[in-house]
Design a protein around this motif. Structure first.
Motif, short mmCIF file in Angstrom:
data_model
loop_
_atom_site.label_atom_id
_atom_site.label_comp_id
_atom_site.label_asym_id
_atom_site.label_seq_id
_atom_site.Cartn_x
_atom_site.Cartn_y
_atom_site.Cartn_z
N SER A 1 -39.32 149.17 -28.67
CA SER A 1 -40.04 148.31 -27.74
C SER A 1 -41.11 147.49 -28.45
O SER A 1 -41.34 146.32 -28.11
CB SER A 1 -40.68 149.15 -26.63
OG SER A 1 -41.59 150.11 -27.17
N THR A 2 -41.75 148.07 -29.47
CA THR A 2 -42.74 147.30 -30.24
C THR A 2 -42.07 146.16 -31.00
O THR A 2 -42.59 145.03 -31.04
CB THR A 2 -43.46 148.23 -31.22
OG1 THR A 2 -44.09 149.30 -30.50
CG2 THR A 2 -44.51 147.47 -32.01
N ALA A 3 -40.92 146.45 -31.58
CA ALA A 3 -40.19 145.39 -32.29
C ALA A 3 -39.79 144.27 -31.33
O ALA A 3 -39.85 143.08 -31.68
CB ALA A 3 -38.95 145.98 -32.97
N VAL A 4 -39.40 144.63 -30.13
CA VAL A 4 -39.03 143.61 -29.14
C VAL A 4 -40.24 142.76 -28.77
O VAL A 4 -40.15 141.52 -28.71
CB VAL A 4 -38.43 144.29 -27.89
CG1 VAL A 4 -38.32 143.30 -26.74
CG2 VAL A 4 -37.06 144.87 -28.22
N SER A 5 -41.38 143.39 -28.54
CA SER A 5 -42.59 142.64 -28.18
C SER A 5 -43.00 141.68 -29.30
O SER A 5 -43.30 140.51 -29.05
CB SER A 5 -43.74 143.60 -27.88
OG SER A 5 -43.43 144.42 -26.76
N VAL A 6 -42.99 142.17 -30.53
CA VAL A 6 -43.37 141.31 -31.66
C VAL A 6 -42.37 140.17 -31.82
O VAL A 6 -42.75 139.01 -32.05
CB VAL A 6 -43.47 142.14 -32.95
CG1 VAL A 6 -43.69 141.25 -34.16
CG2 VAL A 6 -44.60 143.16 -32.83
N GLY A 7 -41.08 140.49 -31.70
CA GLY A 7 -40.07 139.45 -31.84
C GLY A 7 -40.21 138.36 -30.79
O GLY A 7 -40.12 137.17 -31.10
N ILE A 8 -40.43 138.76 -29.53
CA ILE A 8 -40.59 137.76 -28.47
C ILE A 8 -41.83 136.90 -28.71
O ILE A 8 -41.80 135.68 -28.57
CB ILE A 8 -40.67 138.47 -27.11
CG1 ILE A 8 -39.32 139.11 -26.75
CG2 ILE A 8 -41.09 137.51 -26.01
CD1 ILE A 8 -39.33 139.92 -25.49
N PHE A 9 -42.94 137.54 -29.10
CA PHE A 9 -44.18 136.79 -29.33
C PHE A 9 -44.02 135.80 -30.48
O PHE A 9 -44.41 134.63 -30.37
CB PHE A 9 -45.32 137.77 -29.62
CG PHE A 9 -46.64 137.10 -29.82
CD1 PHE A 9 -47.42 136.71 -28.74
CD2 PHE A 9 -47.12 136.84 -31.10
CE1 PHE A 9 -48.64 136.08 -28.92
CE2 PHE A 9 -48.34 136.21 -31.30
CZ PHE A 9 -49.10 135.83 -30.20
N VAL A 10 -43.45 136.25 -31.59
CA VAL A 10 -43.31 135.37 -32.75
C VAL A 10 -42.33 134.23 -32.44
O VAL A 10 -42.58 133.07 -32.78
CB VAL A 10 -42.84 136.18 -33.97
CG1 VAL A 10 -42.48 135.26 -35.13
CG2 VAL A 10 -43.92 137.17 -34.40
N PHE A 11 -41.22 134.57 -31.81
CA PHE A 11 -40.21 133.54 -31.53
C PHE A 11 -40.77 132.43 -30.65
O PHE A 11 -40.64 131.24 -30.97
CB PHE A 11 -38.99 134.20 -30.87
CG PHE A 11 -37.95 133.22 -30.41
CD1 PHE A 11 -37.11 132.60 -31.31
CD2 PHE A 11 -37.84 132.91 -29.06
CE1 PHE A 11 -36.15 131.69 -30.88
CE2 PHE A 11 -36.89 132.00 -28.62
CZ PHE A 11 -36.04 131.39 -29.54
N TRP A 12 -41.40 132.81 -29.56
CA TRP A 12 -41.91 131.77 -28.65
C TRP A 12 -43.14 131.08 -29.23
O TRP A 12 -43.42 129.92 -28.88
CB TRP A 12 -42.22 132.37 -27.29
CG TRP A 12 -40.99 132.74 -26.53
CD1 TRP A 12 -40.63 133.96 -26.06
CD2 TRP A 12 -39.92 131.85 -26.15
NE1 TRP A 12 -39.43 133.91 -25.43
CE2 TRP A 12 -38.96 132.62 -25.46
CE3 TRP A 12 -39.68 130.50 -26.33
CZ2 TRP A 12 -37.80 132.08 -24.94
CZ3 TRP A 12 -38.51 129.95 -25.82
CH2 TRP A 12 -37.58 130.72 -25.14
N SER A 13 -43.89 131.74 -30.11
CA SER A 13 -45.00 131.06 -30.78
C SER A 13 -44.46 129.94 -31.68
O SER A 13 -45.02 128.84 -31.73
CB SER A 13 -45.81 132.06 -31.61
OG SER A 13 -46.43 133.02 -30.78
N TYR A 14 -43.37 130.24 -32.38
CA TYR A 14 -42.73 129.20 -33.19
C TYR A 14 -42.30 128.03 -32.32
O TYR A 14 -42.53 126.85 -32.64
CB TYR A 14 -41.51 129.78 -33.92
CG TYR A 14 -41.82 130.41 -35.24
CD1 TYR A 14 -42.73 131.46 -35.35
CD2 TYR A 14 -41.18 129.99 -36.40
CE1 TYR A 14 -43.01 132.05 -36.56
CE2 TYR A 14 -41.45 130.58 -37.62
CZ TYR A 14 -42.36 131.61 -37.70
OH TYR A 14 -42.63 132.19 -38.90
N MET A 15 -41.65 128.36 -31.21
CA MET A 15 -41.13 127.29 -30.35
C MET A 15 -42.25 126.47 -29.72
O MET A 15 -42.16 125.25 -29.61
CB MET A 15 -40.25 127.90 -29.25
CG MET A 15 -38.93 128.47 -29.73
SD MET A 15 -37.79 127.24 -30.38
CE MET A 15 -37.93 127.56 -32.14
#
Length: 442
Positions: free
Chosen positions: A75-89
């Motif tokens: 779940s932590t990996a999912v949260s970090v992945g979502i945050f980083v991905f949408w921050s890039y976008m």
């Protein structure tokens, strides 16, 4: 040193000035929104991670420390992945201007969104509607078992209805035997050969009729017990408490119910009646003709032949009735398979559209923010199109620029030259006259 001629600036048109003001307003709004956009994205990512943790926990069989750690890590990996991905976008997509760059980032956004749905959204849906989906699976299984039980009972009752056909054939042979006893068939009154043939087949049919009648209480008992089990299974689908514990009891009840359905199938007498009908005409023990005269024996033989024809016709009719029962569609084989909450929300996804929509929205909502920023940045660029940088400066920016320019000029100017003070020449003092030596004077 010659100075370059000053270029006259072209004043902005009213429409261009309006575009510049609009762009400046939009920039102010974006600056204010940037103050909390990162925090909002972080909250969405953490919320998605929490629901992902609940969904992963429902998939793990064990509840030990390692399972908890694995769920937290995922779940932590999912949260970090979502945050980083949408921050890039949020940063890159609104900033690009070419069609090629926009298309590439759109493709990357699509693949990233599919990855997010695959690794997070379905687990979020499992956390939101997992228990309800498992209950839906239990309810559907109950419905399937009920259909199978009713179908098996219907086929068993149809087979029991053959008892009336058997009784009708038996009664016809008994009536013929009574007629033979009175001499209406062969012309010889009494209980001779024809009478014994008719009574023989009547007894066989009577035994078959008794055997069929004995099955009726067993059929009704199995059907009643099956309905009782079904009632308990329906109650388990809606009872409060953990759905996992209810699923265990539900599985035990399903095994018992499957056994009753199999028993009802075995209680069908259609095959028994078919075999009896085939034996009815094939296995005839012809008695010895007991008439005292040749003419009487000939009449008995002719009557027995007629009886055998009737016997074959009635046996064929009974056999066709049994075959029609066997041709009925058998109940569908139902097997209850326990499933997890995550599998249940996928299997019954169309029944939980709101939960799926919420699970996906919490992960893909930043996509809307990306498009909003892209549209706003496009409007800003359109408002400033064709204007110089000097036309877009605000008064505060102009003051800051002038101040910075002064600072630069002061730093780059050479230090002022220092003037030396004039030197004043003072004449040397006159030498004193030397006095003659005192001795020489004397």
């Amino acid at each position: 040193m010659s100075q370059s001629p000053r270029q006259d600036t072209v004043p902005l048109s009213r429409e261009a000035a309006r575009g510049v003001r609009n762009a400046r307003d939009l920039e102010g709004h974006i600056t204010w929104l940037d103050t909390f956009s990162g925090t909002a994205l972080g909250v969405l990512s953490v919320a998605s991670g929490i629901y992902t943790y609940l969904g992963v926990s429902s998939l793990l069989d064990e509840n030990g420390a390692m399972s908890v750690f694995a769920a937290i890590a995922y779940s932590t990996a999912v949260s970090v992945g979502i945050f980083v991905f949408w921050s890039y976008m949020l940063r890159l997509f609104p900033a690009v201007t070419t069609t090629r760059a926009r298309t590439g980032l759109l493709a990357a956004m699509g693949m990233g969104s599919l990855a997010i749905v695959a690794m997070s959204s379905w687990l979020n849906a499992a956390a939101l509607a997992g228990s309800a989906a498992v209950e839906q699976h239990l309810a559907k299984t109950v419905q399937d078992y009920q259909t199978a039980l009713e179908r098996a009972h219907e086929i068993a009752l149809t087979g029991q209805a053959l008892e009336r056909d058997v009784a009708r054939v038996r009664q016809s042979f008994e009536d013929l035997s009574e007629q033979e006893a009175q001499g209406s068939l062969s012309g010889l009154a009494g209980r001779g050969a024809v009478f014994r043939v008719l009574r023989q087949k009547s007894a066989e049919l009577s035994a078959l009729e008794t055997q069929i009648a004995e099955q009726t209480p067993l059929v009704e008992s199995a059907f009643t017990e099956g309905n009782t089990i079904l009632s308990r299974m329906r109650a388990l689908t809606v009872e409060p408490g953990s759905v996992e514990a209810r699923s265990i009891e539900f599985s035990e009840a399903a095994v018992r119910l499957q056994g009753l359905i199999t028993q009802l199938r075995q209680l069908s007498v259609a095959q028994l009646v078919e075999r009896a009908a085939q034996d009815l005409a094939a296995s005839v023990v012809l008695p010895e003709l007991d008439s005292s005269t040749a003419a009487g024996r000939a009449d008995q033989s002719a009557t027995i032949s007629s009886v055998l024809e009737v016997l074959g016709s009635r046996a064929a009719t009974l056999e066709r009735a049994a075959q029609n029962v066997q041709a009925l569609e058998s109940p569908t084989d139902v097997t209850y398979t326990p499933i997890s909450a995550a599998d249940a929300v996928i299997l019954y996804a169309r029944n939980f559209v709101p939960s799926w929509a919420g699970a996906i929205a919490i992960d893909l909502l930043p996509m809307v923010l990306v498009f909003i920023l892209a549209i706003t940045q496009g409007a800003i660029r359109h408002g400033r199109d064709g204007t110089g940088i000097e036309d877009t400066l605000t008064l505060a920016e102009l003051r800051a620029a002038v101040t910075a320019l002064r600072d630069v000029e002061q730093l780059s100017a050479p230090p002022p030259a220092t003037t030396a003070a004039p030197t004043v020449l003072t004449p040397d003092p006159a030498p004193k006259p030397q006095e003659p030596p005192r001795e020489a004077a004397e």
